[in-house]
Design a protein around this motif. Sequence first.
Motif, PDB file in Angstrom:
ATOM      1  N   GLN A   1     -15.902   2.280  11.172  1.00 25.52           N
ATOM      2  CA  GLN A   1     -15.548   2.905  12.433  1.00 25.52           C
ATOM      3  C   GLN A   1     -14.496   3.991  12.241  1.00 25.52           C
ATOM      4  N   ASN A   2     -14.332   4.788  13.284  1.00 24.32           N
ATOM      5  CA  ASN A   2     -13.342   5.866  13.253  1.00 24.32           C
ATOM      6  C   ASN A   2     -11.942   5.272  13.438  1.00 24.32           C
TER       7      ASN A   2
ATOM      8  N   ASN B   1      -6.924   7.613  14.213  1.00 25.65           N
ATOM      9  CA  ASN B   1      -5.742   7.421  15.063  1.00 25.65           C
ATOM     10  C   ASN B   1      -4.938   6.197  14.634  1.00 25.65           C
ATOM     11  N   ASN B   2      -5.631   5.147  14.233  1.00 30.40           N
ATOM     12  CA  ASN B   2      -4.945   3.937  13.780  1.00 30.40           C
ATOM     13  C   ASN B   2      -4.116   4.223  12.522  1.00 30.40           C
ATOM     14  N   LEU B   3      -4.699   4.981  11.595  1.00 31.56           N
ATOM     15  CA  LEU B   3      -3.991   5.320  10.360  1.00 31.56           C
ATOM     16  C   LEU B   3      -2.781   6.196  10.647  1.00 31.56           C
ATOM     17  N   SER B   4      -2.948   7.163  11.527  1.00 29.92           N
ATOM     18  CA  SER B   4      -1.831   8.054  11.870  1.00 29.92           C
ATOM     19  C   SER B   4      -0.699   7.267  12.538  1.00 29.92           C
ATOM     20  N   ARG B   5      -1.060   6.344  13.422  1.00 33.22           N
ATOM     21  CA  ARG B   5      -0.033   5.555  14.103  1.00 33.22           C
ATOM     22  C   ARG B   5       0.724   4.671  13.111  1.00 33.22           C
ATOM     23  N   LEU B   6       0.002   4.048  12.206  1.00 38.40           N
ATOM     24  CA  LEU B   6       0.638   3.177  11.225  1.00 38.40           C
ATOM     25  C   LEU B   6       1.535   3.976  10.285  1.00 38.40           C
TER      26      LEU B   6
ATOM     27  N   MET C   1      -2.308  -3.674   9.408  1.00 35.99           N
ATOM     28  CA  MET C   1      -1.869  -3.512   8.009  1.00 35.99           C
ATOM     29  C   MET C   1      -3.011  -3.685   7.015  1.00 35.99           C
ATOM     30  N   ASN C   2      -4.123  -4.264   7.441  1.00 33.36           N
ATOM     31  CA  ASN C   2      -5.254  -4.358   6.507  1.00 33.36           C
ATOM     32  C   ASN C   2      -5.859  -2.990   6.213  1.00 33.36           C
ATOM     33  N   LEU C   3      -5.452  -1.975   6.987  1.00 31.73           N
ATOM     34  CA  LEU C   3      -5.931  -0.611   6.725  1.00 31.73           C
ATOM     35  C   LEU C   3      -5.323  -0.016   5.458  1.00 31.73           C
TER      36      LEU C   3
END
Length: 530
Positions: free
Chosen positions: A156-157, A160-165, A142-144
């Motif tokens: 860093q890349n 994928n983390n953003l898309s998943r969240l 959630m810090n993203l």
Amino acid sequence: MHFRKMERRKRGVYRENLRKFVRNCWNVVKQHAMEFCRNTGLHGYKYIGESHRFMRDRIVWAITVFASLCIAIVIIKFSYAYYNEHRVYSVVKSTHQGIWNYPFPAVTVCDINRVSLELTRKLVDKLDLPPSVSKEFIVHEMNLLNELLYPGQNAQNIRNNLSRLQYIFESNDLTIPTVVNAVTKNCQSLLKACRLKTFDVDCDTIFEPSLSRDGLCCSFNYITREKYISNTVFPLKITSCGYQSGLTFLVELNPDDYHASFMGSVGIKVMLHDPYDYPDFDTATQLVTSQKYSFMTVIPEETYSTENVQELPVSDRRCVFANEWQYVKPKYDERKFAFSRYSYRNCLTECRANVIKTKCGCIPYYYPQNETRVCNLKDTDCLEAYKFWYESAWPGIDFSPKVVPIVDMNNMPCGCKTDCNFYLYSVEKSEGTLDNRISHTGLNYSNYDGENNAWDNQSIIHIFFGDLVSIQYRRDVRYSWRHIFATFGGLLGLFAGFSLMSIFECTYFFVIRVVTDTCSKQKHTTRVNY
């Protein structure tokens, strides 16, 4: 055949009469011109009309008079061009304008921590997550959310983390504004005690949640569009100076709750701005860290324009008043104005929002919304790619380090125009460290007695006017019609001896008498021929 001869004869008579009329006009003009030169009070003309003088003398005087007129006309042309370019000027009207005439600045307080760890865990506990994803992992991810504010903050890349969240948000029917509201510390938790004009007040009554360039914050004396339309709320004014007469508030920070800070510190960001302006990065900003006793002295300045300026066309005065948004035609005009009223800063903010909408098809959540898709975590790549297009002082142009843009400095960015009336707030800050040997109850403190609270991750901020008077600037019309009349008349008088009566003289000799005498001669010639 006979008809054609008659037509040719009529045309011949008409041409002959026209030649006679022109010849008579010329003779009359020449006669009155010489008479005018002999009798006028204009300098040098009498020497042209004196028939007893040598022709070369008369020619020299004619050239001299003509040259003087030409010089006067050229200087008048330059003066008029300067007048058009500098129709408005600014001067100091008063250095002792009473402070009660200035609105108190809007105060926007933003916690450096954009995502509360405690609130994040509460939100994640309510989410339906895929079996392969743990709650602790989502809490960490959630810090993203800070990528929506500062795209590219993580090196860093993380695509994928953003898309998943974002997928988890959408599967739980959560929008970005809903998530941000849920994980942001509210004003009641951040502000523990407030004092206004020496009176203790409930912070919830004077501070309200607001959108700023740093996300969801708390604002005091900020007039949003809804308040402005209702016409029931106006900026606060204060009639005295000194830290005890302004705004004082106590903030309580919790370093253990920090989960997504945009600075490597613990504290708050305080922005002071015009009550009608959106709190963007161009506002006066101060950082207050934990356990500080901070004084922020506000020095206001006012610039106002007179009614003479308002009567000028917008193109001449090159500024607009707060109710003249319709005269501004920005480069990106797809989106309606979403702020309280027009100002140069609000116009630039609106332009930045429109640039993002044009490039990415959405508007970030920290801008006021009106039927536009809110940018989500999948849009952060686009926001990062075009951040040099909208974060610069000239939105809509690529100002990335690899590009050297060429802009027309004679025009304002985005078609925005400067304000005719505006307030400018300068801030001077001084602070000290709170003494842990002092106990407090709200904003009241005394020597530590073991009963009250000791200072712990708290700070006190005083915001106040530093003087009873301040500077006021006036913008007015440099040249009115009276100045132009006097300037042009003075130049013509200096080079040719012209006066107001000279205009009547020229009108009498070259209009009235020429027409009268020409008509008289024409009638006399017609009678003789008859």
